[in-house]
Scaffold this motif. Sequence first.
Motif, PDB file in Angstrom:
ATOM      1  N   HIS A 119       1.721   8.985  -5.124  1.00  0.00           N
ATOM      2  CA  HIS A 119       1.570  10.405  -5.450  1.00  0.00           C
ATOM      3  C   HIS A 119       2.794  11.128  -4.898  1.00  0.00           C
ATOM      4  CE1 HIS A 119      -2.528   9.487  -6.565  1.00  0.00           C
ATOM      5  NE2 HIS A 119      -2.695   8.905  -5.391  1.00  0.00           N
ATOM      6  N   SER A 122       2.645  14.576  -3.270  1.00  0.00           N
ATOM      7  CA  SER A 122       1.870  14.728  -2.034  1.00  0.00           C
ATOM      8  C   SER A 122       2.817  14.835  -0.829  1.00  0.00           C
ATOM      9  CB  SER A 122       0.953  13.522  -1.846  1.00  0.00           C
ATOM     10  OG  SER A 122       0.477  13.455  -0.529  1.00  0.00           O
ATOM     11  N   ILE A 189      -3.833   5.421   4.340  1.00  0.00           N
ATOM     12  CA  ILE A 189      -4.613   6.602   3.947  1.00  0.00           C
ATOM     13  C   ILE A 189      -4.498   6.829   2.439  1.00  0.00           C
ATOM     14  CG2 ILE A 189      -4.700   9.133   4.107  1.00  0.00           C
ATOM     15  CD1 ILE A 189      -3.930   8.787   7.091  1.00  0.00           C
ATOM     16  N   ASN A 190      -3.289   6.722   1.906  1.00  0.00           N
ATOM     17  CA  ASN A 190      -3.079   6.916   0.464  1.00  0.00           C
ATOM     18  C   ASN A 190      -3.777   5.843  -0.360  1.00  0.00           C
ATOM     19  OD1 ASN A 190      -1.583   9.247   0.780  1.00  0.00           O
ATOM     20  ND2 ASN A 190       0.395   8.246   0.497  1.00  0.00           N
ATOM     21  N   GLN A 192      -6.579   4.552   0.228  1.00  0.00           N
ATOM     22  CA  GLN A 192      -8.010   4.851   0.167  1.00  0.00           C
ATOM     23  C   GLN A 192      -8.346   5.914  -0.872  1.00  0.00           C
ATOM     24  OE1 GLN A 192     -10.046   2.860   1.962  1.00  0.00           O
ATOM     25  NE2 GLN A 192      -8.115   1.901   2.576  1.00  0.00           N
ATOM     26  N   SER A 193      -7.352   6.724  -1.224  1.00  0.00           N
ATOM     27  CA  SER A 193      -7.636   7.826  -2.171  1.00  0.00           C
ATOM     28  C   SER A 193      -7.275   7.484  -3.588  1.00  0.00           C
ATOM     29  CB  SER A 193      -6.881   9.087  -1.748  1.00  0.00           C
ATOM     30  OG  SER A 193      -5.499   8.843  -1.605  1.00  0.00           O
TER      31      SER A 193
END
Length: 193
Positions: A119, A122, A189-190, A192-193
């Motif tokens: 992303h 982001s 973290i990324n 997981q999304s």
Amino acid sequence: MSYVPVSRRTIRLHRESERSTRRLVAALSGVAIAAWLLSVLLSAAVSVDGFVHDVDLVVHDLFLVVAFGAIILVDWHGFLWLIGRRTLGEIIRLDGAATPLIWGGLAGMLATGVFLSPHLDSPMTEVKLAAVLVLSLNGIMLIPLMRRLARLPARIAFKDLSTGQRVHLMSCLVVSQLCWWTAIIIGFINAQS
């Protein structure tokens, strides 16, 4: 002040070596920036989903394990040298053995990162990408110091280095660890999304 007799030839070879090291650092920095930029630009143009994405993520993580594992090993042995439990000679040999793993893993992560559909809009991803670029350049900036250290006696202690060498080594260590951990944490973290 001490006098160490050095021939003109030795002085000339040392200067040539310093110049070649500066040229190498400049060239490698350019290559690292170009590879990083190419990876980011291609990741914006390429989009994969499903099985291909999952396989790429596994390969990307394997490259991460190889590169970061080698970094941790070198940094740990560097710490042991700092407290007098290893010799500089051991650190130099270990660094030489780990260098292909570190740079190969990093190159593999740049290549596989193209297919992870990051992303790019982001802020967290931007921080991660910046951390990857900084850690690459930081590793390249260690080359001149490591070449100087390799010319020192194998049993020299960390405390016997010049203040500038100690600061250079410690600041590169801190920057490396901060950038690696930042990139890893944001990456997971990324994912997981």
